[in-house]
Enzyme design. Structure first.
Site, short mmCIF file in Angstrom:
data_model
loop_
_atom_site.label_atom_id
_atom_site.label_comp_id
_atom_site.label_asym_id
_atom_site.label_seq_id
_atom_site.Cartn_x
_atom_site.Cartn_y
_atom_site.Cartn_z
N ASP A 8 0.87 -1.18 0.00
CA ASP A 8 0.00 0.00 0.00
C ASP A 8 0.91 1.23 0.00
O ASP A 8 2.13 1.12 -0.19
CB ASP A 8 -1.00 -0.03 1.17
CG ASP A 8 -0.35 0.21 2.52
OD1 ASP A 8 0.90 0.30 2.59
OD2 ASP A 8 -1.09 0.35 3.51
N HIS A 9 0.31 2.40 0.22
CA HIS A 9 1.09 3.64 0.19
C HIS A 9 2.22 3.62 1.23
O HIS A 9 3.29 4.15 0.98
CB HIS A 9 0.17 4.85 0.42
CG HIS A 9 -0.71 4.71 1.61
ND1 HIS A 9 -1.82 3.87 1.62
CD2 HIS A 9 -0.66 5.27 2.85
CE1 HIS A 9 -2.41 3.94 2.81
NE2 HIS A 9 -1.72 4.77 3.57
N CYS A 65 3.19 -3.18 3.95
CA CYS A 65 2.37 -2.01 4.30
C CYS A 65 3.11 -1.27 5.41
O CYS A 65 4.31 -1.47 5.58
CB CYS A 65 0.94 -2.41 4.67
SG CYS A 65 0.75 -3.47 6.10
N THR A 67 2.79 -1.45 8.74
CA THR A 67 3.19 -2.36 9.82
C THR A 67 3.40 -3.79 9.35
O THR A 67 3.99 -4.59 10.07
CB THR A 67 2.09 -2.41 10.89
OG1 THR A 67 0.88 -2.89 10.26
CG2 THR A 67 1.84 -1.04 11.51
N GLY A 68 2.83 -4.15 8.23
CA GLY A 68 2.81 -5.53 7.76
C GLY A 68 1.65 -6.33 8.36
O GLY A 68 1.35 -7.44 7.92
N GLY A 70 -1.80 -5.56 8.69
CA GLY A 70 -3.02 -5.65 7.89
C GLY A 70 -2.85 -6.58 6.71
O GLY A 70 -3.73 -7.41 6.40
N HIS A 98 9.88 -24.22 8.92
CA HIS A 98 8.88 -24.89 9.75
C HIS A 98 7.45 -24.76 9.21
O HIS A 98 6.66 -25.69 9.32
CB HIS A 98 8.87 -24.32 11.18
CG HIS A 98 10.10 -24.65 11.96
ND1 HIS A 98 10.10 -24.84 13.32
CD2 HIS A 98 11.39 -24.82 11.57
CE1 HIS A 98 11.32 -25.12 13.74
NE2 HIS A 98 12.14 -25.10 12.69
N ASN A 99 7.10 -23.57 8.70
CA ASN A 99 5.71 -23.29 8.31
C ASN A 99 5.51 -23.34 6.80
O ASN A 99 4.38 -23.16 6.33
CB ASN A 99 5.25 -21.91 8.80
CG ASN A 99 5.64 -21.62 10.23
OD1 ASN A 99 6.34 -20.63 10.51
ND2 ASN A 99 5.21 -22.46 11.16
N ARG A 109 7.28 0.77 8.14
CA ARG A 109 7.46 1.73 9.24
C ARG A 109 8.09 1.05 10.45
O ARG A 109 8.25 1.67 11.49
CB ARG A 109 6.12 2.36 9.61
CG ARG A 109 5.51 3.18 8.48
CD ARG A 109 4.10 3.66 8.79
NE ARG A 109 3.52 4.30 7.62
CZ ARG A 109 2.21 4.38 7.38
NH1 ARG A 109 1.35 3.87 8.24
NH2 ARG A 109 1.76 4.97 6.29
N ARG A 133 6.92 -33.80 10.78
CA ARG A 133 6.14 -33.14 11.84
C ARG A 133 5.66 -31.75 11.41
O ARG A 133 4.57 -31.31 11.77
CB ARG A 133 6.91 -33.08 13.16
CG ARG A 133 8.07 -32.11 13.20
CD ARG A 133 8.86 -32.28 14.50
NE ARG A 133 9.80 -31.20 14.76
CZ ARG A 133 10.98 -31.05 14.14
NH1 ARG A 133 11.35 -31.90 13.21
NH2 ARG A 133 11.77 -30.04 14.44
N HIS A 134 6.47 -31.10 10.60
CA HIS A 134 6.05 -29.78 10.12
C HIS A 134 4.95 -29.90 9.06
O HIS A 134 4.01 -29.10 9.04
CB HIS A 134 7.24 -28.99 9.57
CG HIS A 134 8.23 -28.62 10.64
ND1 HIS A 134 7.84 -28.05 11.83
CD2 HIS A 134 9.57 -28.75 10.71
CE1 HIS A 134 8.91 -27.85 12.58
NE2 HIS A 134 9.98 -28.26 11.93
N ARG A 137 1.71 -30.55 10.91
CA ARG A 137 1.15 -29.37 11.58
C ARG A 137 0.54 -28.39 10.57
O ARG A 137 -0.51 -27.79 10.85
CB ARG A 137 2.26 -28.69 12.40
CG ARG A 137 2.65 -29.53 13.60
CD ARG A 137 3.94 -29.09 14.23
NE ARG A 137 4.35 -30.05 15.27
CZ ARG A 137 5.58 -30.16 15.75
NH1 ARG A 137 6.55 -29.38 15.31
NH2 ARG A 137 5.85 -31.05 16.68
C1 RB5 Z 1 -1.93 2.67 6.44
O1 RB5 Z 1 -1.90 3.88 7.08
C2 RB5 Z 1 -1.67 1.54 7.42
O2 RB5 Z 1 -2.80 1.32 8.20
C3 RB5 Z 1 -1.28 0.29 6.70
O3 RB5 Z 1 -0.13 0.54 5.93
C4 RB5 Z 1 -0.92 -0.91 7.54
O4 RB5 Z 1 -0.01 -0.60 8.53
C5 RB5 Z 1 -2.07 -1.68 8.03
O5 RB5 Z 1 -1.92 -2.72 8.69
#
Ligand code: RB5
Length: 142
Positions: A8-9, A65, A67-68, A70, A98-99, A109, A133-134, A137
């Site tokens: 995303d942005h 994104c 935070t990664g 969402g 493992h996964n 960010r 085992r992996h 699971r």
């Molecule tokens: C966008 O502002 C922010 O919410 C998105 O990039 C992300 O962090 C969502 O999980």
């Protein structure tokens, strides 16, 4: 190897660095957007990348994104997707071993670009262990 990538942005600038890095390594990249820093809805891009991965058009996916979080929540709703949010090298290697994670999620960010590229390298260079085992699971997920 072929990788689908989306952001995303909040992840736009890091996505450009990751694409450049992967292409320098000779890896084919399908860029599913977004293509600017204009505000957008991350699920659109999460779904575009999961479709490529679930459809087996690519080997792995990368979603970025702010935070990664969402991106990983949305990606993991899709059948056959094992998306891992990684902000360290240990997790990036372990989730492949493992996964059998098939999508790497990162928050632009949260991590700096240097660490992000190391995480990408370890994620794509680490094979699944194929350990019984992996496998058992992972099959229990659905
Ligand atoms: C966008 O502002 C922010 O919410 C998105 O990039 C992300 O962090 C969502 O999980």
């Amino acid at each position: 190897m072929k990788i689908a990538i989306g952001c995303d942005h909040g992840g736009f600038e890091l996505k450009a660095l990751v694409i450049n890095h992967l292409e320098k390594r000779g890896i084919e990249v399908i860029d599913k957007g977004t293509y600017s820093t204009a505000s957008c809805d991350y699920p659109v891009y999460a779904k575009a990348v999961t479709a490529e991965v679930a459809g087996k058009n690519v080997d792995l996916g990368i979603l970025i994104c702010g935070t990664g979080i969402g991106m990983s929540m949305c990606a993991n709703k899709e059948e056959g997707i094992r998306a891992a949010l990684c902000h360290d090298i240990f997790s990036a290697k372990a989730t492949r071993e493992h996964n059998n994670a098939n999508i790497l999620c990162m928050g632009a960010r949260v991590v700096g670009p240097g660490l992000a590229l190391m995480i990408v390298d370890d994620f794509i260079d680490t094979p699944f262990s194929n350990d019984e085992r992996h496998i058992r699971r992972i099959e229990m997920f659905s």
